[in-house]
Design a protein around this motif. Structure first.
Motif, PDB file in Angstrom:
ATOM      1  N   LEU A 176       0.452  -1.487  -0.065  1.00 46.66           N
ATOM      2  CA  LEU A 176      -0.205   0.022  -0.058  1.00 46.66           C
ATOM      3  C   LEU A 176       1.023   1.121  -0.057  1.00 46.66           C
ATOM      4  N   GLU A 177       2.044   1.521   1.198  1.00 44.22           N
ATOM      5  CA  GLU A 177       2.947   2.846   1.190  1.00 44.22           C
ATOM      6  C   GLU A 177       3.005   2.976  -0.202  1.00 44.22           C
ATOM      7  N   LYS A 178       4.064   1.658  -0.945  1.00 45.03           N
ATOM      8  CA  LYS A 178       4.663   1.688  -1.755  1.00 45.03           C
ATOM      9  C   LYS A 178       3.954   2.384  -3.065  1.00 45.03           C
ATOM     10  N   LYS A 179       2.942   1.877  -2.897  1.00 46.80           N
ATOM     11  CA  LYS A 179       2.466   2.252  -4.141  1.00 46.80           C
ATOM     12  C   LYS A 179       1.262   3.559  -4.239  1.00 46.80           C
ATOM     13  N   LEU A 180       1.056   4.172  -3.510  1.00 47.75           N
ATOM     14  CA  LEU A 180       0.703   5.516  -2.979  1.00 47.75           C
ATOM     15  C   LEU A 180       1.802   6.404  -2.772  1.00 47.75           C
ATOM     16  N   ASP A 181       2.721   5.592  -2.216  1.00 46.05           N
ATOM     17  CA  ASP A 181       4.299   7.183  -2.243  1.00 46.05           C
ATOM     18  C   ASP A 181       4.555   7.672  -3.834  1.00 46.05           C
ATOM     19  N   GLY A 182       4.117   8.775  -3.752  1.00 45.32           N
ATOM     20  CA  GLY A 182       4.429   9.517  -4.849  1.00 45.32           C
ATOM     21  C   GLY A 182       3.670   9.835  -5.865  1.00 45.32           C
ATOM     22  N   PHE A 183       2.048   9.719  -5.537  1.00 43.51           N
ATOM     23  CA  PHE A 183       1.434   9.520  -6.413  1.00 43.51           C
ATOM     24  C   PHE A 183       1.201  11.196  -7.367  1.00 43.51           C
ATOM     25  N   LEU A 184       1.476  11.966  -5.973  1.00 44.61           N
ATOM     26  CA  LEU A 184       1.210  13.110  -6.759  1.00 44.61           C
ATOM     27  C   LEU A 184       3.079  13.495  -8.224  1.00 44.61           C
ATOM     28  N   GLN A 185       3.071  12.263  -8.366  1.00 44.48           N
ATOM     29  CA  GLN A 185       4.441  12.998  -9.255  1.00 44.48           C
ATOM     30  C   GLN A 185       3.789  12.431 -10.712  1.00 44.48           C
ATOM     31  N   GLN A 186       2.884  11.396 -10.377  1.00 43.08           N
ATOM     32  CA  GLN A 186       2.430  10.790 -11.393  1.00 43.08           C
ATOM     33  C   GLN A 186       2.017  11.329 -12.613  1.00 43.08           C
ATOM     34  N   GLY A 187       1.706  10.980 -14.269  1.00 39.82           N
ATOM     35  CA  GLY A 187       1.212  11.649 -14.885  1.00 39.82           C
ATOM     36  C   GLY A 187       1.811  13.243 -14.988  1.00 39.82           C
ATOM     37  N   GLU A 188       1.645  13.734 -15.717  1.00 40.86           N
ATOM     38  CA  GLU A 188       1.293  15.392 -16.171  1.00 40.86           C
ATOM     39  C   GLU A 188       0.156  16.297 -15.601  1.00 40.86           C
ATOM     40  N   SER A 189      -0.837  15.736 -15.816  1.00 41.00           N
ATOM     41  CA  SER A 189      -2.022  16.413 -15.206  1.00 41.00           C
ATOM     42  C   SER A 189      -2.880  15.772 -14.012  1.00 41.00           C
ATOM     43  N   ILE A 190      -3.590  16.096 -13.484  1.00 40.95           N
ATOM     44  CA  ILE A 190      -4.098  16.164 -12.378  1.00 40.95           C
ATOM     45  C   ILE A 190      -5.200  14.619 -12.770  1.00 40.95           C
ATOM     46  N   SER A 191      -5.916  15.096 -13.504  1.00 41.52           N
ATOM     47  CA  SER A 191      -6.517  13.926 -14.002  1.00 41.52           C
ATOM     48  C   SER A 191      -5.762  12.026 -13.765  1.00 41.52           C
ATOM     49  N   GLN A 192      -4.667  12.211 -14.607  1.00 42.89           N
ATOM     50  CA  GLN A 192      -4.249  11.838 -14.400  1.00 42.89           C
ATOM     51  C   GLN A 192      -3.221  10.897 -13.080  1.00 42.89           C
ATOM     52  N   LYS A 193      -2.929  11.837 -12.354  1.00 37.28           N
ATOM     53  CA  LYS A 193      -2.921  11.606 -11.274  1.00 37.28           C
ATOM     54  C   LYS A 193      -3.422  10.752  -9.909  1.00 37.28           C
ATOM     55  N   ILE A 194      -5.202  11.074 -10.446  1.00 44.85           N
ATOM     56  CA  ILE A 194      -6.146  10.640  -9.500  1.00 44.85           C
ATOM     57  C   ILE A 194      -6.618   9.420 -10.509  1.00 44.85           C
ATOM     58  N   LEU A 195      -6.418   8.781 -11.604  1.00 49.28           N
ATOM     59  CA  LEU A 195      -6.541   7.458 -12.163  1.00 49.28           C
ATOM     60  C   LEU A 195      -5.463   6.635 -11.720  1.00 49.28           C
ATOM     61  N   PHE A 196      -3.904   7.126 -11.428  1.00 51.20           N
ATOM     62  CA  PHE A 196      -3.156   6.312 -11.027  1.00 51.20           C
ATOM     63  C   PHE A 196      -3.209   5.917  -9.804  1.00 51.20           C
ATOM     64  N   LEU A 197      -3.917   7.068  -9.136  1.00 52.61           N
ATOM     65  CA  LEU A 197      -4.456   6.513  -7.519  1.00 52.61           C
ATOM     66  C   LEU A 197      -5.219   5.445  -7.201  1.00 52.61           C
ATOM     67  N   ASN A 198      -6.177   5.347  -7.942  1.00 47.73           N
ATOM     68  CA  ASN A 198      -7.756   5.045  -8.492  1.00 47.73           C
ATOM     69  C   ASN A 198      -7.296   3.577  -9.088  1.00 47.73           C
ATOM     70  N   GLN A 199      -5.939   3.330  -9.553  1.00 49.09           N
ATOM     71  CA  GLN A 199      -6.161   1.965 -10.150  1.00 49.09           C
ATOM     72  C   GLN A 199      -4.635   1.191  -9.201  1.00 49.09           C
ATOM     73  N   ALA A 200      -3.902   2.094  -8.587  1.00 50.96           N
ATOM     74  CA  ALA A 200      -2.664   1.960  -7.072  1.00 50.96           C
ATOM     75  C   ALA A 200      -3.817   0.657  -6.455  1.00 50.96           C
ATOM     76  N   VAL A 201      -5.286   1.761  -5.778  1.00 47.71           N
ATOM     77  CA  VAL A 201      -6.076   0.795  -5.232  1.00 47.71           C
ATOM     78  C   VAL A 201      -6.266  -0.024  -5.478  1.00 47.71           C
ATOM     79  N   GLN A 202      -7.097   0.627  -6.457  1.00 50.77           N
ATOM     80  CA  GLN A 202      -8.113  -1.250  -7.130  1.00 50.77           C
ATOM     81  C   GLN A 202      -7.279  -2.143  -7.177  1.00 50.77           C
ATOM     82  N   SER A 203      -6.091  -2.516  -7.635  1.00 49.62           N
ATOM     83  CA  SER A 203      -4.696  -3.044  -7.804  1.00 49.62           C
ATOM     84  C   SER A 203      -4.377  -4.030  -5.837  1.00 49.62           C
TER      85      SER A 203
END
Length: 208
Positions: A176-203
């Motif tokens: 959990l901590e590893k997958k969520l760590d740095g999610f704000l640095q993922q993607g270029e847009s805010i929607s991409q960051k949120i999508l990354f977060l959603n997919q991380a939690v789904q996994s």
């Protein structure tokens, strides 16, 4: 990780179940009660751990907004002015510009926090579901041991079904901590960051 202990508990549940017989010592019931109590303790630790991870990420949102998003936004505004030959002195006209960008900044911040809150709720819900199956399995075995009755095919099937739900669909928090760590640095847009977060939690939860 706190929830790793559940693997040991599940193994013990199977052993106790398989060793059930017509006459069982009172210690067997006491052991199952201790296992159930320990599972409850581990569930509380899991919940506390999840809250800690999400609180950490939530605290990083303000830092991200102040150090990255807002400077980038201002830089883009300046670039847009220059490209359109709009002569503007940011130092003098900032008081007029600032109120216009505040709602945008607050909206982005709120979106990120809402995404964290929603995904935290998903994990908490799944943990509670997992624990409820575990609790039911413990209670079923305690009841069987207390009555000192052999498991017949029907009761064994019910018990095994509960154990399958506990062991086969259990939320794994180890990453959990590893997958969520740095999610704000993922993607270029805010929607991409949120999508990354959603997919991380789904996994992690396995929920679609």
């Amino acid at each position: 990780m706190p929830n790793v202990f559940f693997k040991t508990i599940i193994t013990v549940l199977f052993i106790v179940c398989l060793n059930s017989c017509a006459k069982l010592p009172v210690q067997s019931v006491q052991l199952m009660q201790q296992i159930k109590d320990e599972g409850q303790r581990m569930h509380k630790l899991n919940m506390a751990y999840v809250n800690m991870v999400f609180e950490k990420n939530n605290a990083e949102i303000d830092s991200f907004m102040n150090k990255e998003y807002i400077p980038s936004m201002i830089s883009s505004m300046k670039k847009s002015f220059d490209e359109n030959d709009t002569k503007i002195d940011m130092n003098k006209q900032w008081p007029q510009i600032f109120p216009k960008i505040v709602p945008v900044v607050n909206g982005v911040r709120d979106s990120l926090r809402m995404a964290l809150a929603e995904n935290r709720a998903k994990i908490i819900s799944k943990l509670n579901e997992d624990y409820e199956f575990y609790r039911q399995a413990c209670d079923a075995e305690i009841g069987l041991l207390s009555s000192a009755t052999k498991l017949n095919n029907t009761t064994r099937q019910i018990f095994n079904t509960l154990l399958t739900k506990v062991s086969g669909n259990k939320t794994d928090l180890t990453s959990l901590e590893k997958k969520l760590d740095g999610f704000l640095q993922q993607g270029e847009s805010i929607s991409q960051k949120i999508l990354f977060l959603n997919q991380a939690v789904q996994s992690i939860t396995g929920n679609q």
